[in-house]
Design a protein around this motif. Structure first.
Motif, short mmCIF file in Angstrom:
data_model
loop_
_atom_site.label_atom_id
_atom_site.label_comp_id
_atom_site.label_asym_id
_atom_site.label_seq_id
_atom_site.Cartn_x
_atom_site.Cartn_y
_atom_site.Cartn_z
N SER A 185 38.97 35.09 34.63
CA SER A 185 37.91 35.69 33.82
C SER A 185 37.83 37.18 34.18
CB SER A 185 36.57 35.03 34.14
OG SER A 185 36.62 33.68 33.79
N ASN A 186 37.32 37.97 33.23
CA ASN A 186 37.16 39.39 33.53
C ASN A 186 35.83 39.64 34.25
OD1 ASN A 186 35.15 39.38 31.61
ND2 ASN A 186 36.41 40.31 30.01
N ASP A 192 39.75 37.19 29.64
CA ASP A 192 40.42 38.48 29.68
C ASP A 192 41.43 38.49 28.52
OD1 ASP A 192 42.20 40.59 30.17
OD2 ASP A 192 41.75 40.53 32.33
N GLU A 195 45.02 39.48 29.22
CA GLU A 195 45.78 38.47 29.96
C GLU A 195 46.17 37.32 29.03
OE1 GLU A 195 43.96 37.31 33.76
OE2 GLU A 195 45.40 35.65 33.87
#
Ligand SMILES: *Cc1c(COP(=O)(O)O)cnc(C)c1O
Length: 480
Positions: A185-186, A192, A195
């Motif tokens: 996760s961001n 993300d 990603e």
């Protein structure tokens, strides 16, 4: 002894099966050592004592009818009693799966209508009611995804999930024969997107996410996520366990999802816990309809029918037609609330979680500060300096007649405290919970020993939970 079942008419005039009485002879094909040597030691109690026994037991356990139950992720909300009352009507309970279609038209009509209602709230084109749990829905959906790719001559190997995924997601992916790829996760606790763009290739069958995710956060980039997945020929799957944050507000199909499961036993009420019973129907867009499990219910010449004629179906995924009485409860729940009511469900769920978030901020760490949806995830890290862990907070809550929130999940939040107040609780209950949570944070500083000893008021104190799970003992034991 005649070992055939005897067919009789019950008092109510319906047909019933009963076993013949044993005539006392040991003419079974059973070894002697298995026969009882003495009388059965069943307790002999008056009705009154039996009632008292069970009422006392029920008050020793914590349940949503007794007190607040803010368990995150699994939505342990109050189940309207009208559901229970109507679901126990004889027309629903006294039918048999082998009855012919002509005699269960009402049942089939209910299936048909529930399919349309769930399709309506999700924007999906069709729903299969057969899977009997969220996890079962996930697995069924992944089988549908596999069948879809295979008919395109395309055996893909991977399914991607974010690191906030519920544990059942990777398990279902493996069970369906795919590899799991996990994304980070961001900083905002969301997918993300860069990603994902890098990870999602032509060998990836689907991206599987919960929206809102298990941090209670809405994936605001969902349109972009859908574009990335679709541009590679993949499918976007929604774990619908958190659907009580979306009802009447946004439809998963409009966000770009192709397939999803519902947790009827969460979003649409039905008491659950301890692994069941549940219902995890799946909804799909037009393109995936041919692969849904059989049978489905169709209407032809003004009659409802079970349809097995679906050439590309993945087959059957459960005996008979799913967990019928749970479907009945979901149907009643939606009918009673209507579209305005369903909208208010989500509104209240979101308002309640944000109220708790606002009021407890500053008392517990809040790793993700943005607006939340139906649940909020705090961290108890700020209490570690006093030697207090999230587990101690959870145990102390029991002394106030409140169930603990989900703790230590999602995994990416240290000392996580995941609170889902649910839409059914009023402000007074929330204010009381907030006051208790503040008091506990205060006690951590002033009297940490008290927290470590909690709970004080429950019939048993801290249990060795793993030992209890490993050495489960549910036998009746007669006391001398
Ligand atoms: C509960 C839950 C599941 C699994 O559902 P079951 O009905 O318990 O099998 C999956 N995902 C999320 C996010 C959940 O909360």
């Amino acid at each position: 002894m005649d070992d055939k079942l005897i067919f009789e008419k019950s008092k109510k005039g319906r047909k019933a099966y009963t076993l013949p009485k044993w005539n006392g002879e040991k003419n079974f094909n059973i070894a002697d050592k298995y026969f009882r040597s003495g009388k059965i030691g069943l307790p002999e109690e008056s009705e009154q004592e039996v009632i008292r026994h069970y009422v006392n037991l029920s008050t020793k356990n914590h349940h949503v009818d007794k007190g607040f139950y803010p368990l995150g992720s699994c939505t342990m909300k109050y189940n309207p009693k009208i559901n229970e009352k109507l679901a126990s009507l004889e027309g629903f309970t006294e039918i048999h799966p082998y009855q012919d279609e002509g005699s269960i038209q009402g049942v089939l009509e209910l299936y048909h209508e529930l399919d349309s209602m769930l399709s309506e709230v999700s924007g999906m084109s069709k729903v299969s009611l057969q899977p009997v749990a969220g996890a079962h829905g996930e697995w069924t959906a992944l089988k549908v995804i596999r069948a879809y790719h295979e008919t395109k001559g395309n055996v893909r190997k991977k399914v991607i999930i974010p690191d906030t995924a519920h544990g059942t997601n990777p398990a279902s992916i493996i069970m369906a024969g795919y590899e799991v790829v996990q994304l980070h996760s961001n900083a905002e606790g969301l997918v993300d997107v860069d990603e994902l763009r890098e990870a999602f290739d032509e060998d990836t069958a689907a991206f599987m996410i919960t929206n809102p995710n298990t941090l209670g956060l809405f994936e605001k980039n969902i349109k972009e996520i859908a574009e990335i997945v679709h541009s590679k020929g993949g499918l976007l799957y929604m774990d619908g366990a958190n659907f009580n944050a979306l009802l009447g507000i946004v439809k998963p199909a409009d966000m770009g999802f192709d397939i999803m499961h519902f947790n009827l036993h969460k979003t649409f009420s039905t008491p659950h816990g301890g692994g069941g019973p549940g219902a995890g129907p799946i909804g799909v867009v037009e393109e995936l309809i041919p692969f849904l499990p059989v049978p489905d219910v169709i209407k032809e010449d003004n009659k409802y029918k079970l349809n097995y004629n679906v050439p590309q179906t993945i087959g059957k995924v459960h005996s008979f037609y799913g967990n019928y009485l749970i479907l009945v409860r979901a149907y009643i729940y939606m009918k009673v609330l209507g579209s305005d009511g369903l909208h208010r469900v989500s509104e209240n769920a979101i308002i309640n979680a944000n109220y708790v978030k606002k009021m407890l901020e500053g008392h517990y760490d809040l790793p993700y500060k943005q607006h939340c949806m139906h649940e909020v995830v705090f961290s108890g890290e700020n209490l570690l300096q006093y030697g207090i862990k999230t587990l101690d907070v959870a145990k102390r809550l029991l002394d106030f007649n409140m169930h603990a929130p989900t703790i230590y999940f999602p995994l990416l939040v240290h000392e996580a405290i995941m609170i889902e107040p649910t839409e059914t609780e009023g402000k007074e209950v929330l204010d009381n919970f907030i006051a208790v949570m503040k008091q506990i944070a205060q006690e951590a500083q002033e009297d940490p020993e008290k927290l470590k000893m909690a709970p004080e008021t429950t019939p048993v104190r801290r249990l060795n939970e793993s030992l209890a799970a490993k050495n489960l003992n549910l036998k009746y034991e007669e006391k001398d």
